[in-house]
Motif scaffolding. Structure first.
Motif, PDB file in Angstrom:
ATOM      1  N   GLN A  97      24.276  18.001   3.858  1.00 56.46           N
ATOM      2  CA  GLN A  97      23.896  18.330   2.430  1.00 56.46           C
ATOM      3  C   GLN A  97      23.124  16.836   2.108  1.00 56.46           C
ATOM      4  OE1 GLN A  97      24.937  21.442   2.018  1.00 56.46           O
ATOM      5  NE2 GLN A  97      24.448  20.496   0.124  1.00 56.46           N
ATOM      6  N   ASP A  98      22.373  16.147   3.031  1.00 56.94           N
ATOM      7  CA  ASP A  98      22.020  14.977   2.836  1.00 56.94           C
ATOM      8  C   ASP A  98      22.491  14.250   1.841  1.00 56.94           C
ATOM      9  OD1 ASP A  98      19.497  13.455   3.196  1.00 56.94           O
ATOM     10  OD2 ASP A  98      18.484  14.064   1.736  1.00 56.94           O
ATOM     11  N   ARG A  99      23.731  13.842   2.037  1.00 60.70           N
ATOM     12  CA  ARG A  99      24.725  12.863   1.287  1.00 60.70           C
ATOM     13  C   ARG A  99      24.174  11.323   1.725  1.00 60.70           C
ATOM     14  NH1 ARG A  99      30.966  14.887   0.768  1.00 60.70           N
ATOM     15  NH2 ARG A  99      30.266  16.928  -0.413  1.00 60.70           N
ATOM     16  N   PRO A 100      24.238  10.537   0.615  1.00 63.51           N
ATOM     17  CA  PRO A 100      23.447   9.081   0.939  1.00 63.51           C
ATOM     18  C   PRO A 100      24.696   8.277   1.677  1.00 63.51           C
ATOM     19  CG  PRO A 100      24.206   9.208  -1.211  1.00 63.51           C
ATOM     20  CD  PRO A 100      24.611  10.552  -0.610  1.00 63.51           C
ATOM     21  N   PHE A 101      25.302   8.425   2.768  1.00 64.09           N
ATOM     22  CA  PHE A 101      26.269   7.868   3.341  1.00 64.09           C
ATOM     23  C   PHE A 101      25.772   7.360   4.865  1.00 64.09           C
ATOM     24  CE2 PHE A 101      28.348  10.447   0.154  1.00 64.09           C
ATOM     25  CZ  PHE A 101      28.693   9.312  -0.578  1.00 64.09           C
ATOM     26  N   ASN A 102      26.047   6.451   5.423  1.00 65.27           N
ATOM     27  CA  ASN A 102      25.570   6.059   6.855  1.00 65.27           C
ATOM     28  C   ASN A 102      26.830   6.791   7.810  1.00 65.27           C
ATOM     29  OD1 ASN A 102      23.551   4.349   6.231  1.00 65.27           O
ATOM     30  ND2 ASN A 102      25.046   2.865   5.571  1.00 65.27           N
ATOM     31  N   ASP A 103      28.045   6.807   7.252  1.00 63.68           N
ATOM     32  CA  ASP A 103      28.950   7.597   8.196  1.00 63.68           C
ATOM     33  C   ASP A 103      30.298   7.950   7.435  1.00 63.68           C
ATOM     34  OD1 ASP A 103      30.839   5.057   7.510  1.00 63.68           O
ATOM     35  OD2 ASP A 103      29.594   4.072   8.907  1.00 63.68           O
ATOM     36  N   VAL A 104      31.168   8.713   8.119  1.00 59.77           N
ATOM     37  CA  VAL A 104      31.971   9.452   7.376  1.00 59.77           C
ATOM     38  C   VAL A 104      33.031   8.454   6.730  1.00 59.77           C
ATOM     39  CG1 VAL A 104      33.735   9.743   9.323  1.00 59.77           C
ATOM     40  CG2 VAL A 104      33.899  11.425   7.480  1.00 59.77           C
ATOM     41  N   GLU A 105      33.328   7.319   7.486  1.00 57.04           N
ATOM     42  CA  GLU A 105      34.211   6.196   6.733  1.00 57.04           C
ATOM     43  C   GLU A 105      33.655   5.738   5.200  1.00 57.04           C
ATOM     44  OE1 GLU A 105      33.302   6.179  10.017  1.00 57.04           O
ATOM     45  OE2 GLU A 105      35.215   6.778  10.993  1.00 57.04           O
TER      46      GLU A 105
ATOM     47  N   ARG B 263      35.424   6.367   1.706  1.00 58.76           N
ATOM     48  CA  ARG B 263      35.617   5.175   0.683  1.00 58.76           C
ATOM     49  C   ARG B 263      34.978   5.530  -0.573  1.00 58.76           C
ATOM     50  NH1 ARG B 263      33.988   1.908   4.185  1.00 58.76           N
ATOM     51  NH2 ARG B 263      31.953   1.679   3.478  1.00 58.76           N
ATOM     52  N   VAL B 264      33.810   5.662  -0.521  1.00 57.84           N
ATOM     53  CA  VAL B 264      33.037   6.072  -1.848  1.00 57.84           C
ATOM     54  C   VAL B 264      33.429   7.039  -2.828  1.00 57.84           C
ATOM     55  CG1 VAL B 264      30.563   6.314  -2.899  1.00 57.84           C
ATOM     56  CG2 VAL B 264      30.913   4.696  -0.977  1.00 57.84           C
ATOM     57  N   LEU B 265      33.740   8.093  -2.095  1.00 54.75           N
ATOM     58  CA  LEU B 265      34.342   9.143  -2.851  1.00 54.75           C
ATOM     59  C   LEU B 265      35.563   8.942  -3.419  1.00 54.75           C
ATOM     60  CD1 LEU B 265      33.009  12.391  -0.740  1.00 54.75           C
ATOM     61  CD2 LEU B 265      32.227  11.450  -2.823  1.00 54.75           C
ATOM     62  N   ILE B 266      36.517   8.370  -2.975  1.00 48.76           N
ATOM     63  CA  ILE B 266      37.646   8.144  -3.323  1.00 48.76           C
ATOM     64  C   ILE B 266      37.587   6.990  -4.391  1.00 48.76           C
ATOM     65  CG2 ILE B 266      39.930   7.067  -2.750  1.00 48.76           C
ATOM     66  CD1 ILE B 266      39.863   8.546   0.003  1.00 48.76           C
TER      67      ILE B 266
END
Length: 170
Positions: free
Chosen positions: A19-27, A31-34
């Motif tokens: 989805q081309d989400r702007p995050f470097n990794d799942v952690e 963290r950002v979504l929560i």
């Protein structure tokens, strides 16, 4: 306050590239979504989560992340939802209708072409398709009262009932 969201996909590394989400990794994504979720949703608020909260996590890991999320949570199950700890939710179902602020809402993980009271001004809220805001705007332009509440279409944040109603009034 009442909020809606879906398709957080907490724990799902692959969703970042898919989805081309702007995050470097799942952690970072978790963290950002929560953090974004909790910035809007407070303890006394109600949030309808229209599926796919977590993916590729153990039940224990998923429950731990869900436990960090504020509010009274009502889950409308999506295709990636497992059997979470039911005590984390006020309710769990596959489909729900609610009347809020005098408007009838139809809630399901999947978008529908037709839904209860569609011809009477009801609004169908869904997730699943990971659309962007253009999808919601196109629906509005075409007079279709259907809205993707997924994080990908809403700047990675939940949306309030007032935001959705206001969106369709413009």
């Amino acid at each position: 306050m009442i909020y809606f969201t879906s398709d957080l996909h907490l724990g799902h590394q692959g969703i970042i590239t898919m989805q081309d989400r702007p995050f470097n990794d799942v952690e970072e994504m978790n963290r950002v979504l929560i953090r974004n979720y909790n910035a809007f949703v407070h303890k006394e608020d109600t949030v309808y989560i229209l599926g796919d909260m977590c993916h590729h996590l153990t039940i224990e890991q998923a429950n731990e992340l869900i436990g960090k999320m504020n509010g009274k949570k009502i889950l409308i199950r999506g295709n990636h939802d497992k059997k979470y700890d039911e005590n984390l939710f006020d309710e769990i179902s596959d489909f729900k209708t609610v009347s809020l602020n005098g408007i009838y809402f139809v809630l399901m993980h999947y978008p529908m072409l037709s839904w209860p009271k569609k011809d009477s001004g009801s609004i169908q809220l869904h997730g699943h398709i990971h659309a962007d805001m253009d999808y919601n705007q196109k629906n509005r332009e075409e007079g279709i009262l259907r809205y993707d509440v997924g994080v990908d279409a809403n700047q990675y944040c939940p949306v309030s009932v007032q935001q959705i109603v206001g969106f369709f009034k413009n």
